[in-house]
Design a protein around this motif. Structure first.
Motif, PDB file in Angstrom:
ATOM      1  N   ARG A 281      21.983 -17.751 -35.879  1.00 30.57           N
ATOM      2  CA  ARG A 281      22.796 -18.838 -35.333  1.00 30.57           C
ATOM      3  C   ARG A 281      22.253 -20.175 -35.811  1.00 30.57           C
ATOM      4  NH1 ARG A 281      23.414 -16.480 -29.124  1.00 30.57           N
ATOM      5  NH2 ARG A 281      24.030 -14.365 -29.761  1.00 30.57           N
ATOM      6  N   LEU A 282      23.132 -21.010 -36.318  1.00 32.53           N
ATOM      7  CA  LEU A 282      22.750 -22.285 -36.912  1.00 32.53           C
ATOM      8  C   LEU A 282      23.139 -23.443 -36.006  1.00 32.53           C
ATOM      9  CD1 LEU A 282      23.859 -21.570 -40.591  1.00 32.53           C
ATOM     10  CD2 LEU A 282      21.588 -21.297 -39.578  1.00 32.53           C
ATOM     11  N   PRO A 283      22.374 -24.526 -36.048  1.00 30.59           N
ATOM     12  CA  PRO A 283      22.681 -25.692 -35.202  1.00 30.59           C
ATOM     13  C   PRO A 283      23.864 -26.473 -35.749  1.00 30.59           C
ATOM     14  CG  PRO A 283      20.796 -26.159 -36.593  1.00 30.59           C
ATOM     15  CD  PRO A 283      21.154 -24.720 -36.853  1.00 30.59           C
ATOM     16  N   GLN A 284      24.279 -27.458 -34.993  1.00 25.60           N
ATOM     17  CA  GLN A 284      25.416 -28.276 -35.398  1.00 25.60           C
ATOM     18  C   GLN A 284      25.018 -29.347 -36.412  1.00 25.60           C
ATOM     19  OE1 GLN A 284      28.478 -27.607 -34.490  1.00 25.60           O
ATOM     20  NE2 GLN A 284      27.853 -25.949 -33.098  1.00 25.60           N
ATOM     21  N   GLY A 285      23.828 -29.917 -36.259  1.00 28.12           N
ATOM     22  CA  GLY A 285      23.410 -30.994 -37.152  1.00 28.12           C
ATOM     23  C   GLY A 285      23.130 -30.499 -38.557  1.00 28.12           C
ATOM     24  N   GLN A 286      23.641 -31.228 -39.557  1.00 23.66           N
ATOM     25  CA  GLN A 286      23.496 -30.808 -40.944  1.00 23.66           C
ATOM     26  C   GLN A 286      22.033 -30.850 -41.394  1.00 23.66           C
ATOM     27  OE1 GLN A 286      25.950 -29.593 -42.698  1.00 23.66           O
ATOM     28  NE2 GLN A 286      24.724 -29.267 -44.554  1.00 23.66           N
ATOM     29  N   GLN A 287      21.255 -31.782 -40.871  1.00 21.64           N
ATOM     30  CA  GLN A 287      19.870 -31.913 -41.305  1.00 21.64           C
ATOM     31  C   GLN A 287      19.003 -30.762 -40.798  1.00 21.64           C
ATOM     32  OE1 GLN A 287      18.580 -35.770 -39.987  1.00 21.64           O
ATOM     33  NE2 GLN A 287      19.843 -36.881 -41.469  1.00 21.64           N
ATOM     34  N   GLU A 288      19.364 -30.159 -39.680  1.00 16.24           N
ATOM     35  CA  GLU A 288      18.565 -29.091 -39.107  1.00 16.24           C
ATOM     36  C   GLU A 288      18.942 -27.717 -39.621  1.00 16.24           C
ATOM     37  OE1 GLU A 288      19.038 -29.385 -34.958  1.00 16.24           O
ATOM     38  OE2 GLU A 288      18.177 -31.398 -34.783  1.00 16.24           O
ATOM     39  N   ILE A 289      20.044 -27.610 -40.357  1.00 14.66           N
ATOM     40  CA  ILE A 289      20.511 -26.294 -40.804  1.00 14.66           C
ATOM     41  C   ILE A 289      19.517 -25.669 -41.781  1.00 14.66           C
ATOM     42  CG2 ILE A 289      22.293 -25.116 -42.142  1.00 14.66           C
ATOM     43  CD1 ILE A 289      24.351 -26.911 -40.899  1.00 14.66           C
ATOM     44  N   GLN A 290      19.056 -26.444 -42.771  1.00 13.67           N
ATOM     45  CA  GLN A 290      18.116 -25.890 -43.744  1.00 13.67           C
ATOM     46  C   GLN A 290      16.818 -25.458 -43.079  1.00 13.67           C
ATOM     47  OE1 GLN A 290      15.588 -27.967 -47.036  1.00 13.67           O
ATOM     48  NE2 GLN A 290      17.609 -27.591 -47.961  1.00 13.67           N
ATOM     49  N   GLN A 291      16.334 -26.248 -42.144  1.00 16.03           N
ATOM     50  CA  GLN A 291      15.112 -25.878 -41.436  1.00 16.03           C
ATOM     51  C   GLN A 291      15.294 -24.565 -40.673  1.00 16.03           C
ATOM     52  OE1 GLN A 291      14.061 -27.686 -37.621  1.00 16.03           O
ATOM     53  NE2 GLN A 291      12.159 -28.437 -38.564  1.00 16.03           N
ATOM     54  N   ARG A 292      16.451 -24.403 -40.008  1.00 18.74           N
ATOM     55  CA  ARG A 292      16.701 -23.183 -39.242  1.00 18.74           C
ATOM     56  C   ARG A 292      16.795 -21.965 -40.170  1.00 18.74           C
ATOM     57  NH1 ARG A 292      19.070 -22.687 -34.180  1.00 18.74           N
ATOM     58  NH2 ARG A 292      18.179 -24.764 -33.893  1.00 18.74           N
ATOM     59  N   LYS A 293      17.422 -22.126 -41.308  1.00 19.47           N
ATOM     60  CA  LYS A 293      17.512 -21.015 -42.266  1.00 19.47           C
ATOM     61  C   LYS A 293      16.137 -20.608 -42.776  1.00 19.47           C
ATOM     62  CE  LYS A 293      22.174 -22.113 -43.940  1.00 19.47           C
ATOM     63  NZ  LYS A 293      22.995 -22.569 -45.109  1.00 19.47           N
ATOM     64  N   LEU A 294      15.297 -21.602 -43.078  1.00 21.25           N
ATOM     65  CA  LEU A 294      13.950 -21.290 -43.552  1.00 21.25           C
ATOM     66  C   LEU A 294      13.130 -20.599 -42.468  1.00 21.25           C
ATOM     67  CD1 LEU A 294      13.105 -24.556 -45.538  1.00 21.25           C
ATOM     68  CD2 LEU A 294      13.698 -22.321 -46.466  1.00 21.25           C
ATOM     69  N   LEU A 295      13.333 -20.987 -41.215  1.00 26.21           N
ATOM     70  CA  LEU A 295      12.624 -20.323 -40.120  1.00 26.21           C
ATOM     71  C   LEU A 295      13.054 -18.873 -39.985  1.00 26.21           C
ATOM     72  CD1 LEU A 295      12.623 -23.130 -37.404  1.00 26.21           C
ATOM     73  CD2 LEU A 295      10.617 -22.161 -38.532  1.00 26.21           C
ATOM     74  N   TYR A 296      14.346 -18.600 -40.117  1.00 31.86           N
ATOM     75  CA  TYR A 296      14.820 -17.221 -40.054  1.00 31.86           C
ATOM     76  C   TYR A 296      14.232 -16.392 -41.193  1.00 31.86           C
ATOM     77  CZ  TYR A 296      18.295 -18.300 -36.442  1.00 31.86           C
ATOM     78  OH  TYR A 296      18.909 -18.653 -35.266  1.00 31.86           O
ATOM     79  N   MET A 297      14.234 -16.946 -42.400  1.00 38.20           N
ATOM     80  CA  MET A 297      13.680 -16.208 -43.541  1.00 38.20           C
ATOM     81  C   MET A 297      12.185 -15.994 -43.388  1.00 38.20           C
ATOM     82  SD  MET A 297      15.763 -17.572 -46.897  1.00 38.20           S
ATOM     83  CE  MET A 297      15.601 -19.325 -46.563  1.00 38.20           C
ATOM     84  N   GLY A 298      11.479 -17.028 -42.934  1.00 38.03           N
ATOM     85  CA  GLY A 298      10.044 -16.879 -42.715  1.00 38.03           C
ATOM     86  C   GLY A 298       9.744 -15.841 -41.651  1.00 38.03           C
ATOM     87  N   LEU A 299      10.545 -15.801 -40.581  1.00 37.03           N
ATOM     88  CA  LEU A 299      10.342 -14.821 -39.519  1.00 37.03           C
ATOM     89  C   LEU A 299      10.538 -13.406 -40.040  1.00 37.03           C
ATOM     90  CD1 LEU A 299       9.907 -14.154 -36.516  1.00 37.03           C
ATOM     91  CD2 LEU A 299      12.380 -14.418 -36.191  1.00 37.03           C
ATOM     92  N   TYR A 300      11.575 -13.190 -40.843  1.00 33.13           N
ATOM     93  CA  TYR A 300      11.827 -11.847 -41.364  1.00 33.13           C
ATOM     94  C   TYR A 300      10.707 -11.400 -42.301  1.00 33.13           C
ATOM     95  CZ  TYR A 300      14.165  -7.879 -43.491  1.00 33.13           C
ATOM     96  OH  TYR A 300      14.479  -6.613 -43.917  1.00 33.13           O
ATOM     97  N   LEU A 301      10.244 -12.297 -43.173  1.00 33.11           N
ATOM     98  CA  LEU A 301       9.170 -11.936 -44.097  1.00 33.11           C
ATOM     99  C   LEU A 301       7.863 -11.664 -43.354  1.00 33.11           C
ATOM    100  CD1 LEU A 301       9.799 -14.407 -47.073  1.00 33.11           C
ATOM    101  CD2 LEU A 301      10.292 -11.956 -46.975  1.00 33.11           C
ATOM    102  N   LEU A 302       7.587 -12.407 -42.292  1.00 36.00           N
ATOM    103  CA  LEU A 302       6.377 -12.159 -41.516  1.00 36.00           C
ATOM    104  C   LEU A 302       6.459 -10.816 -40.794  1.00 36.00           C
ATOM    105  CD1 LEU A 302       5.743 -15.707 -40.008  1.00 36.00           C
ATOM    106  CD2 LEU A 302       4.379 -14.553 -41.750  1.00 36.00           C
ATOM    107  N   ILE A 303       7.629 -10.455 -40.310  1.00 34.10           N
ATOM    108  CA  ILE A 303       7.810  -9.143 -39.690  1.00 34.10           C
ATOM    109  C   ILE A 303       7.597  -8.045 -40.714  1.00 34.10           C
ATOM    110  CG2 ILE A 303       9.500  -7.611 -38.612  1.00 34.10           C
ATOM    111  CD1 ILE A 303      10.735 -10.095 -37.309  1.00 34.10           C
TER     112      ILE A 303
END
Length: 513
Positions: A281-303
């Motif tokens: 799930r992505l936020p509404q603000g355009q500036q926070e979208i890339q950060q949220r995507k990177l967090l999801y990818m980082g979380l999956y790789l750490l798992i």
């Protein structure tokens, strides 16, 4: 390198005139007086054995003798106390003699014996330390000390030296690498735990993956590995973009979307198959979208990096990520728990190695138990579950009954009972149900089933040879119209064989259900 050996040989015991057994010393190797006081007290003994002044100078001998002379705190009998104050030449063994009534000659023998044993041990340990020092070259020792002194600057790495000292390394000068690194350093809006906040303000060298580590309890080295992994994935995608992004030193959203699409392709397929909405799930603000995507990818790789043998169960990883990504969204959105009224926190906490100990280890124990049941491949396939059988549990919606955090009494964690064959060969269980929806049962028909295409080819080839032999057809005439018409009957045979195979498979399913 050899070590000097100090020995003391004792002559066998002999009887004296009174008939009691007394030990006498006649050493084949020369002994020595180790102190002036001892030499005065046992002059006759030393003279009989022969003093060797060279031994007297050995520091190991002096150390052993001085250790035995430490009689501080020992309570002497009154009969011996007067003699001790006059001469001052009594040691620990003399005190033992006075208290327990040992023989004088025995005390003398064991005194020398104990001194030589202690001196030998001291000499050998000294030479061993010298040998160990001589094995390592001085330049290596100097380099190791230099690295140890700079541990705060240098950190271990595989390809990318992300520490301060690695900034001048050529690979770190690529613009796509700088773009990926700067994107990971965007921690704006992330609420750090109080235990990490102080360190972050002092050093200022923590990025998104450090935040994930602090919140979900991943291992430090896993974070280092997956940081490089994610940076390289983003940089490889960023450099292949066409047209080239402007400016090039900022990570383009197209590169992030490309990596995210490939990384979560199986996860989205899994959610679609189970009829669940994915947790990306992505936020509404355009500036926070890339950060949220990177967090999801980082979380999956750490798992994935910490999953050990659970990596062979990709849908199980999808289940873990699905729940942890939902918690990640709750952390970033500031969701409040209905029960406690506080902000949602990760179910397993952010303690060191919390993810490995509380999530991966229970799953690994299940795999380990099933592997032991295989008896190194000797047990039948119906008696134990392999990775595919265990992973199949997460292909059904029943897997969500495990909950999050996972319940210890969940169906998946119940040990599978030994399977027994019924009258029709169907696997039966007493009590608990099997984790797998499909149990592979093998018999001697398995050989024919596995190589059905080969047997079909042999039968059709045999039919062709029969036709050519019966009609007397030569190989040069095989493409004639009449010959091809006769040979085309193999297609009818192939259809009949396929029909028979389907009927046998259906019958087998009916028998084993």
């Amino acid at each position: 390198m050899g070590t000097p050996d100090l020995a003391c040989e004792n002559q066998p015991h002999v009887k004296n005139k009174q008939g009691d057994i007394r030990g006498t010393t006649k050493s084949s190797k020369q002994t020595l007086p180790t102190s002036a006081a001892w030499a005065t007290r046992s002059a006759a003994c030393v003279a009989a054995s022969g003093a060797f002044p060279a031994y007297k100078k050995l520091p190991q001998i002096k150390a052993a003798v001085s250790a035995l002379w430490n009689t501080r705190g020992l309570n002497w009998p009154s009969s011996v106390e007067q003699h001790r104050h006059k001469t001052g030449d009594l040691d620990m063994l003399d005190w033992l003699k006075a208290m327990f009534g040992f023989q004088r000659d025995n005390v003398r023998n064991q005194r020398e014996h104990l001194i030589l044993l202690l001196a030998n041990s001291h000499i050998r340990s000294t030479y061993k330390r010298v040998e160990e020092r001589e094995k390592v070259a001085p330049e290596i020792i100097a380099a190791a000390r230099d690295v140890q002194a700079k541990t705060e600057i240098y950190t271990p790495y595989n390809i990318l030296p992300l520490d301060a000292a690695g900034a001048s390394v050529p690979i770190m000068q690529f613009e796509e690498i700088k773009a990926a690194v700067s994107a990971l350093w965007n921690t704006r809006g992330l609420n750090w735990p109080s235990s990490v906040e102080q360190h972050r303000h002092k050093t200022g060298d923590l990025d998104m993956l450090d935040w994930l580590k602090a919140m979900f309890g991943f291992q430090r080295d896993n974070v280092r590995n997956q940081r490089e992994h994610l940076i390289l994935l983003l940089a490889n995608s960023h450099i292949r973009l066409h047209p080239k992004p402007e400016p090039f030193n900022l990570l383009d959203d197209r590169a992030v979307d490309s990596v995210m699409k490939n990384l979560f392709k199986n996860y989205k397929t899994w959610c679609k198959f189970l009829g669940r909405k994915h947790s990306l799930r992505l936020p509404q603000g355009q500036q926070e979208i890339q950060q949220r995507k990177l967090l999801y990818m980082g979380l999956y790789l750490l798992i994935w990096g910490e999953a050990a043998n659970v990596r062979f169960m990709p849908e199980c990883l999808c289940y873990i990520f699905h729940n942890m990504a939902y918690e990640l969204h709750g952390l970033l959105a500031g969701n409040v728990s209905i029960v406690t009224g506080e902000n949602i926190k990760p179910s397993y906490g952010g303690d060191d190695e919390a993810f490995l100990l509380k999530v991966i280890t229970p799953l690994y124990r299940v795999i380990e138990k099933e592997a032991k049941k295989s008896r190194h491949g000797k047990a039948p396939h119906s008696a134990w579950c392999n990775y595919d059988d265990l992973n199949e549990y997460f292909w059904s919606s029943e897997c969500f009954s495990l909950g999050w955090p996972m319940r210890d009494d969940g169906e998946f964690f119940k040990s599978t009972s030994d399977l027994t064959q019924g009258r029709k060969g169907a696997p039966r269980q007493s009590g608990k149900t099997c984790k797998s929806n499909f149990v592979e049962t093998r018999s001697f028909w398995h050989t024919f089933h596995s190589f059905d295409r080969m047997w079909t080819f042999f039968l059709l080839g045999l039919q062709v040879m029969f036709i050519m032999a019966w009609e007397g057809i030569l190989l040069s005439d095989i493409f004639q119209k009449d010959v091809l018409y006769n040979l085309s009957s193999i297609f009818i045979t192939a259809s009949i064989l396929r029909l028979l195979q389907s009927m046998i498979c259906s019958l087998k399913l009916l028998l084993f259900m």
